[in-house]
Scaffold this motif. Structure first.
Motif, PDB file in Angstrom:
ATOM      1  N   LEU A 271      21.649   6.979  -7.736  1.00  0.00           N
ATOM      2  CA  LEU A 271      22.821   6.104  -7.782  1.00  0.00           C
ATOM      3  C   LEU A 271      22.475   4.725  -8.321  1.00  0.00           C
ATOM      4  N   GLY A 272      21.200   4.483  -8.536  1.00  0.00           N
ATOM      5  CA  GLY A 272      20.802   3.215  -9.141  1.00  0.00           C
ATOM      6  C   GLY A 272      20.330   2.167  -8.156  1.00  0.00           C
ATOM      7  N   TYR A 273      20.120   2.546  -6.883  1.00  0.00           N
ATOM      8  CA  TYR A 273      19.616   1.554  -5.925  1.00  0.00           C
ATOM      9  C   TYR A 273      18.108   1.436  -6.054  1.00  0.00           C
ATOM     10  N   LYS A 274      17.625   0.232  -5.834  1.00  0.00           N
ATOM     11  CA  LYS A 274      16.183  -0.017  -5.942  1.00  0.00           C
ATOM     12  C   LYS A 274      15.524   0.363  -4.617  1.00  0.00           C
ATOM     13  N   VAL A 275      15.095   1.613  -4.523  1.00  0.00           N
ATOM     14  CA  VAL A 275      14.574   2.136  -3.253  1.00  0.00           C
ATOM     15  C   VAL A 275      13.408   1.300  -2.731  1.00  0.00           C
ATOM     16  N   VAL A 276      12.436   1.039  -3.604  1.00  0.00           N
ATOM     17  CA  VAL A 276      11.224   0.356  -3.160  1.00  0.00           C
ATOM     18  C   VAL A 276      11.530  -1.058  -2.691  1.00  0.00           C
ATOM     19  N   ARG A 277      12.406  -1.755  -3.436  1.00  0.00           N
ATOM     20  CA  ARG A 277      12.735  -3.141  -3.047  1.00  0.00           C
ATOM     21  C   ARG A 277      13.452  -3.182  -1.699  1.00  0.00           C
TER      22      ARG A 277
ATOM     23  N   LEU B 152       0.822  -1.213   0.000  1.00  0.00           N
ATOM     24  CA  LEU B 152       0.000   0.000   0.000  1.00  0.00           C
ATOM     25  C   LEU B 152       0.856   1.263   0.000  1.00  0.00           C
ATOM     26  N   THR B 153       1.902   1.282   0.822  1.00  0.00           N
ATOM     27  CA  THR B 153       2.655   2.530   0.962  1.00  0.00           C
ATOM     28  C   THR B 153       3.727   2.684  -0.106  1.00  0.00           C
ATOM     29  N   GLN B 154       4.340   1.593  -0.553  1.00  0.00           N
ATOM     30  CA  GLN B 154       5.460   1.698  -1.483  1.00  0.00           C
ATOM     31  C   GLN B 154       5.025   1.670  -2.942  1.00  0.00           C
ATOM     32  N   TYR B 155       4.017   0.878  -3.263  1.00  0.00           N
ATOM     33  CA  TYR B 155       3.580   0.795  -4.662  1.00  0.00           C
ATOM     34  C   TYR B 155       2.373   1.675  -4.926  1.00  0.00           C
ATOM     35  N   LEU B 156       1.435   1.729  -3.967  1.00  0.00           N
ATOM     36  CA  LEU B 156       0.229   2.530  -4.185  1.00  0.00           C
ATOM     37  C   LEU B 156       0.336   3.900  -3.518  1.00  0.00           C
ATOM     38  N   LEU B 157       1.480   4.143  -2.873  1.00  0.00           N
ATOM     39  CA  LEU B 157       1.805   5.453  -2.305  1.00  0.00           C
ATOM     40  C   LEU B 157       0.757   6.003  -1.337  1.00  0.00           C
ATOM     41  N   SER B 158       0.189   5.119  -0.528  1.00  0.00           N
ATOM     42  CA  SER B 158      -0.765   5.610   0.467  1.00  0.00           C
ATOM     43  C   SER B 158       0.018   6.257   1.615  1.00  0.00           C
ATOM     44  N   ASN B 159      -0.684   7.021   2.419  1.00  0.00           N
ATOM     45  CA  ASN B 159      -0.060   7.715   3.537  1.00  0.00           C
ATOM     46  C   ASN B 159       0.429   6.709   4.587  1.00  0.00           C
ATOM     47  N   GLN B 160       1.707   6.845   4.984  1.00  0.00           N
ATOM     48  CA  GLN B 160       2.301   5.836   5.867  1.00  0.00           C
ATOM     49  C   GLN B 160       1.697   5.840   7.268  1.00  0.00           C
ATOM     50  N   VAL B 161       1.427   7.023   7.783  1.00  0.00           N
ATOM     51  CA  VAL B 161       0.876   7.098   9.140  1.00  0.00           C
ATOM     52  C   VAL B 161      -0.501   6.448   9.190  1.00  0.00           C
ATOM     53  N   ALA B 162      -1.361   6.839   8.245  1.00  0.00           N
ATOM     54  CA  ALA B 162      -2.717   6.300   8.235  1.00  0.00           C
ATOM     55  C   ALA B 162      -2.704   4.794   7.986  1.00  0.00           C
ATOM     56  N   THR B 163      -1.861   4.356   7.039  1.00  0.00           N
ATOM     57  CA  THR B 163      -1.817   2.928   6.720  1.00  0.00           C
ATOM     58  C   THR B 163      -1.285   2.127   7.910  1.00  0.00           C
TER      59      THR B 163
END
Lengths: 302, 358
Positions: free
Chosen positions: A178-184, A79-90
């Motif tokens: 720098l090429g790092y996969k942030v989400v992963r 929800l937060t990393q792919y669908l970008l929902s609000n982290q606090v609420a989620t």
């Protein structure tokens, strides 16, 4: 008051929050604020208990708890990393889901007994008078939690992967450039945090209490979150914080049971007072130690 | 847009139907508010089960609404207001800390009736009902005194309110009857329900040398710890039969069902009036669970007799001579405590150490 029994009780009392807090530390170090620790702990508590009761093996219970809570935390990650929902609420939502889900799963396990986790009697070390019984006659989870703190510290400080994780947490745009996969990286950190919270929850339902009761973690997840802040995001601080909170709880109860006249309210209040004090000192110094990108959403296009 | 309008119309129609349905089956609505989850194995569960027995008794003639895990304080007021607004006719608020919220909300809804458990404040539309748990504590206290080998028994207190203080005093006085050398250690938790803390407190008492622990909190966690340690305890609020035959030696069982049936009947008949009742073993509101475990014959005979004497009124657990903690006289030889003093009890009896937190 017998210091041997006291230290032994403190270690048992501190282990659940230590496990949950060290997991949350890694999650936050990657720049994700997951407020669902309480939900993941209670899920771990019920899954660990259910699996341990059905298989008769507490070890499988702990493993199952870690997996179940990691899976639950990945729903937060999705929800937060792919669908970008609000982290606090989620994160808050995750707590509510965990509490409800655990009540549902646990309803048929009320009043059952868990298989006991054997205490490791470490040869040689366990035979040392006083210290042996104080420090070296616990179950394996207590030692694992301590080893985990050291491992996380070494991982963050000395390994390349740890450096990448910190880079992602400090500044996700630079890390991305720098090429790092942030989400992963963040998904992995979230899953680790979930697994640790699950272990902590299972420790409550399998060792500390040992039974399943709805809502049994009773706010331990929130204390774990506070400990991460208290530690200013350092593993050693998490260790100190968890043993301080666990220690004060146990000492407070023991002082009461021993009939001393120290005011109970003062003792119960002390960990929170110390937290506030530490926060004041940290902010006065100007360096709070929070990861730069903590709680901020990241999308590769922005 | 059309779609949205259709939806609105549909929901409006649905609302009418639902409203109509609610109107058609206009039966008394009975609300229950619990402080813990309804499967805590203790206090809240027993209120819930009694409510369900009451519902079974009346069938479709009434409707029951419940709300569990409601914190004492401002949240309780919100929940009660919500219940009153949703058309409840009678609301049972089943924890001491709901007393002021109940009184406050009751003042705003004079047509709604309230029943508050274990408190002492009443109003025209607020009744108070409570059980004389101290009668049960006399029996479990005696057993604790008889069974302890270390001469130290533990007591896990929730909040320092009169009900709990009565329990401590009654337990201690009767433990001492069984064993003149007994000491009691009290640990206050400031919560009704927190299994981990209850477990820690039990462990702390065991570490300090107690080998029988009486709990005044709601979960079964103390019994789980006592079982592991091979010590003894008692069922609290519920029988806690899953811990038979040991560590559980007996239990204090709250039986609210007859009272709930009586009071709901009064609402159905339109004869409900505010009152303040306090019932004990004799009335059946306090039950004593089966005696199990290695209780010696003579102790068993004594507690069985004690239970009968309390039920018949031949024996009052607070019968003098009893001194207060500071040594001043409270009850003279043969004198029996009056309900007013008991209801507001804020002192320990002689022999209990420590002080009561404010």
């Amino acid at each position: 008051m017998d210091p041997v029994l006291l230290v032994a009780s403190i270690m048992v009392s501190a282990t659940p929050i230590l496990l949950a807090a060290i997991g949350e530390l890694v999650t936050e170090k990657s720049g994700v604020l997951n407020l669902g620790v309480e939900g993941m702990m209670i899920t771990g508590a019920v899954m660990g208990f259910a699996i341990a009761v059905s298989t008769g093996s507490p070890v499988l219970g702990f493993l199952g708890a870690a997996v179940a809570s990691a899976v639950l935390s990945l729903s937060f990650g999705l929800l937060t990393q792919y669908l970008l929902s609000n982290q606090v609420a989620t994160g808050l939502g995750l707590t509510l889901v965990g509490l409800g889900l655990s009540a549902l799963i646990g309803s048929s396990y009320e009043g059952q007994r868990a298989p006991t986790l054997p205490k490791l009697d470490i040869p040689l070390l366990g035979d040392i008078p006083v210290l042996g019984r104080m420090l070296f006659s616990h179950d394996f989870v207590v030692y694992m939690s301590l080893a985990l703190v050291v491992a996380v510290w070494a991982f963050l400080k000395y390994t390349r992967a740890g450096l990448i994780l910190r880079a992602v947490g400090e500044n996700h745009e630079s890390a991305h450039a720098l090429g790092y996969k942030v989400v992963r990286v963040r998904m992995a950190a979230i899953a680790f945090g979930g697994a640790c919270a699950g272990l902590g929850g299972a420790y409550v339902s399998l060792v500390r209490v040992p039974q399943w009761t709805e809502g049994m973690t009773a706010g331990a997840g929130w204390i774990a979150l506070a400990i991460v802040v208290f530690s200013s995001w350092r593993p050693i601080g998490v260790l100190v914080g968890a043993y301080l909170f666990g220690g004060v709880t146990v000492i407070q109860l023991n002082l009461q049971a021993a009939g001393t006249t120290v005011p109970v309210e003062l003792l119960s209040m002390s960990p929170y007072l110390i937290t506030i004090l530490v926060l004041v000192v940290i902010s006065a110094r100007g360096a709070h130690g929070a990861p730069g990108s903590l709680g901020r959403p990241f999308h590769a296009s922005s | 847009m059309i779609k949205r309008r259709t939806l609105l119309a549909a929901s409006a129609a649905l609302g009418l139907v639902m409203g109509g349905a609610a109107f058609a089956q206009d039966v008394p609505k009975i609300g229950f508010v619990y402080v813990g989850p309804v499967n805590d194995g203790g206090w809240s569960q027993h209120h819930h089960e009694s409510a369900m027995q009451m519902k079974e008794h009346f069938g479709d003639a009434i409707e029951v609404i419940e709300q569990e895990s409601v914190p004492e304080g401002a949240d309780a007021e919100r929940v009660l207001t919500q219940m009153a607004l949703s058309g409840a006719d009678l609301i049972f608020t089943t924890s001491f800390g709901y007393m002021d919220p109940t009184i406050n909300v009751a003042a705003k809804f004079p047509d709604v009736k309230f029943e508050h458990a274990t408190g002492y404040k009443t109003a025209d539309n607020v009744s108070a009902y409570s059980a004389r748990f101290y009668e049960g504590r006399a029996i479990t206290g005696y057993l604790a005194g008889a069974m302890t080998e270390s001469n130290k028994i533990g007591y896990i207190g929730s909040f320092p309110i009169p009900e709990v203080i009565r329990g401590i005093n009654s337990s201690y006085l009767h433990a001492k009857q069984a064993n003149p050398d007994v000491e009691i250690a009290v640990v206050w938790l400031n919560t009704w329900f927190d299994p981990a803390k209850e477990a820690d407190a039990t462990q702390a008492l065991l570490d300090q040398g107690a080998d029988v622990v009486l709990a005044h909190t709601d979960s079964t966690a103390p019994l789980a710890v006592l079982e592991k340690a091979g010590a003894y305890g008692f069922g609290q609020a519920a029988d806690m039969a899953e811990y038979k035959p040991t560590p559980r030696l007996s239990s204090i069982i709250d039986d609210w069902a007859p009272y709930y049936i009586e009071r709901v009947q009064a609402v159905v008949d339109g004869t409900w009036e505010s009152h303040n009742v306090w019932q004990g073993i004799g009335d059946g509101m306090v039950g004593i669970g089966e005696f199990t475990g290695p209780i010696p014959e003579d102790v068993l005979a004594h507690v069985t007799q004690m239970k009968e004497d309390i039920a018949s009124g031949a024996y009052h657990p607070f019968t003098g001579p009893i001194n207060k903690q500071d040594g001043s006289a409270w009850l003279a030889e043969g004198e029996v405590a009056d309900d007013g003093t008991l209801a507001g009890m804020d002192f320990y009896v002689e022999g209990v150490s420590g002080s009561i937190p404010n």
